[in-house]
Design a protein around this motif. Sequence first.
Motif, short mmCIF file in Angstrom:
data_model
loop_
_atom_site.label_atom_id
_atom_site.label_comp_id
_atom_site.label_asym_id
_atom_site.label_seq_id
_atom_site.Cartn_x
_atom_site.Cartn_y
_atom_site.Cartn_z
N ALA A 600 0.87 -1.17 0.00
CA ALA A 600 0.00 0.00 0.00
C ALA A 600 0.91 1.22 0.00
N VAL A 609 -2.63 0.60 -4.25
CA VAL A 609 -2.41 -0.76 -3.78
C VAL A 609 -2.11 -1.66 -4.96
N LEU A 620 -6.95 3.36 -4.66
CA LEU A 620 -8.17 2.87 -4.04
C LEU A 620 -8.73 3.84 -3.01
N ILE A 621 -7.89 4.69 -2.43
CA ILE A 621 -8.35 5.62 -1.41
C ILE A 621 -7.93 7.03 -1.83
N TYR A 649 -8.83 0.72 7.83
CA TYR A 649 -9.54 0.01 6.77
C TYR A 649 -9.28 -1.47 6.93
N LEU A 651 -7.89 -4.83 5.68
CA LEU A 651 -6.83 -5.24 4.77
C LEU A 651 -7.35 -6.21 3.71
N LEU A 654 -9.34 -4.39 1.13
CA LEU A 654 -8.42 -3.57 0.33
C LEU A 654 -7.75 -4.42 -0.74
N SER A 658 -8.33 -4.24 -4.94
CA SER A 658 -7.20 -4.01 -5.86
C SER A 658 -7.15 -5.06 -6.95
N PRO A 664 -15.45 -0.74 -4.51
CA PRO A 664 -14.98 0.36 -3.67
C PRO A 664 -15.93 0.69 -2.55
N LEU A 667 -15.05 -1.23 0.51
CA LEU A 667 -13.90 -0.66 1.20
C LEU A 667 -14.30 0.55 2.02
N GLU A 668 -15.17 1.40 1.46
CA GLU A 668 -15.65 2.56 2.21
C GLU A 668 -16.43 2.13 3.43
#
Length: 955
Positions: A600, A609, A620-621, A649, A651, A654, A658, A664, A667-668
């Motif tokens: 990351a 990532v 991604l972020i 977050y 892992l 994430l 990726s 996404p 992930l949020e």
Amino acid sequence: MSQGGRPHPHVAIPQSGNQQLPPAVWSSNVQDYDFPTPVVGTAAQPWHSPDYALSPTQAYSGPQRTNSSLGRTASFSASYHDPDASLFQFPEPQIHRSVSASSSRPSSLQGSHRYAKSDVGPALHSPMERRLSEDSAVFTPTQFTEDGLSKELSSMTLQSEEGLRRFQAGELSPADEEWHRLVPETAKEALGPKEVQRQSVLFEVFKSEREYVSDLEAFREVFIDSLPTAGVMPPEQLQDYVKETFWNLDEIISHHQSMLGALFARQRDQHPLIQSVTDVILETVLNFRPAYDSYIKHYPIAEARHRTELKKNSRYQKFAQRCMQDPRIKKRDLVTFISRPVTRLPRLMLVLEHLHKLTEAEHPDLDNLPLIESILSDFIKSTQPGIASSESKVKLVSLVDSLQFRKGEIIDMDLFDESRQLVHMGPLARRQRSEVDWHGWHDYVVALLDNYLLITRPETRPGGVVKHSVVSLPIPVELLRLGRFDEPSETRKERADDGRLLESLRSQSKPMYPFTVYHAAAKSSRRYTLYANSESSRKKWHDSLHEAIGLRVARQEANQWFAPKTLDTGFFGTAAGAHAATGRITAATPFVSAGKKFLAIGCSTGIYVGIRGHSDFKKLIKCASPTSMAALQDYNKLIVHVNSLLYSYSLDILARVSQGQSTPQALEASLETIAGQDNPVIFFRAGELLKRMIVVYACKSFRQTTVQALEAVKHPTGHPPRGSSGSMAFRNFGTPFYVPRQAYDMTPMTRTIAISTERGLVVIDPTNLSTSATLVIPDFNAVSTSHDERFATLKTRCEAAKPLGIARSDHDESLVIYEEFGCYVSRHGVPTRQFSFIRWETKASSFAHRSDNILLFNSEFVEIRNVQTGRLVQVIEGRDIRLLHSGPPAIGPLLIAMRAKSVKDDSGSGSAGGLSNGAVSDRIMELVETAEIRTPSALTPASSMDGMMWDEWDM
């Protein structure tokens, strides 16, 4: 009768044996290093020249070298402690007359005879034989054969056998130890001048070898074997001294004892007419070369060790004086005997060269003599580089012994490493004008080692001892840079000092040739303009410096403690023009998910990532320049510090996003705000405390900094209920505490936390604030005395410096790390090592601790030092270097970023990763520890203490 069944060819010594030939003919009373004196009729030979012979009355007083062009001798050895003494020179043979040794020889040296080529009949048909057969005044006219000659000589007398026995036993008087004293006058007249001279030279071979072995055996018995009972030094020191001073002398003695036994057997078998001994010499020369090679190359070190002990040890000095009174030593000093093997081979070669000139064209020795001479000549030449290396080692040891550093500084230059070398050393000047110094010139002695450049000021102390005070911090060769070496000369004016009043008011002028060197990490503050007294000296310094830097860099690259391994280059970088880019890398962390290794990477445009080893990173972020990140692998959490907030977050999510295996939005949904809503978070660190994974963060208020610790919580399934901190995955650990003013960083230890603040390093136990005291280290209040100058210097320095953290060096000590230096403290926080400190070569902005080393990070350099000694072991150079990840845990990978060249230089094309030609890219690298070349430490390695409790830290 001989062992071979034939009679010995004896020659009688007449009763009027005291009647001697003229001295010019028979005075060949020389030692093993002498050249045989020729007989009458050879006055034109070179050994008659004063350049090749000393006065008959000049006594032998130890190893010397003869300048044949000037007819004088010069001192052979340099003082171990005197840097002004001349270098060691390879001992050259001397030619002078002296009294031969008369010590007895042991019967054990009797050896069996091996027949040479000259022992058989055809070899005897030489001009010398024809002359003997033609001399009817001495021998009856018979056909000349070996048996015939033996019978003719043996029929004269058998008294020569007793003379030979006494010679080999060393019982003859010095005047009788000559070949012509052991044969009748008629035999000498029959052989002719040239053969008489050849037999005299052959006899010299026997006598010189006997005296050489006798000297070495006496030396061993009187000096070496008596040392253990002499009480001159402790037993453990004595063992090292004997090894370093006498080296492999026993091996050399053994070779020559065997050779002498074979020579004596040959002499008993063939005396008085020796046919050949070259086969014995050739075999021995081929066997003893390795032993001599080791001894000769080590000799300068051996002599220097003896001279040093002689100066500093009065008991050893008295012991040496007692040994010189032994009759076998004949008042010769120890250096004479240590140097005997060094001078033996050149002197043996001179004798053999003389024998070669006297050997008839048909003699079988013409096969062996050139071969032996070639072997000895090549061998002597091959030892010269080794001797030069040993001489340099002696000068290095002398320099090291004389160095004087500033009090209060720890400077470990690894000076006693076996590979250490003194590359070049000499006087140089600097120009530093002042109000009290009218000329501004100051003289120094500069020493270039293979790893450091030293600028010293020589000082002569009482007793003639020279010390070299180091006037500035030594410069590591890997950080040494060369400036101009072509500037015009400058004039140096000095007052004449010849004792005359008027002349003392005048001044003398001489040209000085400047050159500049500087420290790569302090180009202006550590820049030195030095002056040589000649253009050739300046060029010598340039060549030596240039070569030393090149060799040092090559050795560092071949023996890296931490090897930089590039993980990605070309993808991350800044924009050029209107093209989009990731921006500068600010943080990174590795993690593992589903068996795959991920990275990351935090940049100015967000967090990317990707799988390690691939350049396919995805953003991604979306966030601006995260300050730091940490992956809590066992807790499935990525901690991110960005915009004064602390987030976490998942892992696993994430990694799946990726790879396109999740959305996404998922992930949020895993996002959680840990801290920063009330007060801005200025930094955080993750690590183990009391075997628990904690996240410690600091929030800044108006007058103080609040430090809070959170414990990561494992939940096997589902969403956990919110903890007392309001977080779903973290709960409060201990009690929040406050530190005054500004805090910079923190180091989690086993049960305490060390906070880097303006006041120093504050150590706090967050779980026991009510009963434990807050310790500020180094704790100068705990020191009982404050009168030590080093104490005051360290205290002042620490109070004005910015601390970065602390690293454990061993069970009882830790190293407190500041931006520009470090100092050691005990487990109670009290300064140790006599209040000394280590100055870094660079100004560090961050550090990492791995095994036995600490890594200090600067924007241009990574400085790697041994944590226990402070020794600099490696320097990594780069541009815009940043430490991205150092843990947890402390044994994990070390990730750094540095500025690469243009993208074109990185990828070989005009653009890469969306960047246009000319853009600047960032390179992500891992510093991989090369454990296979790690030097075992005498102390407990830090790597073995990773799991040790810091419970001994008593506050």
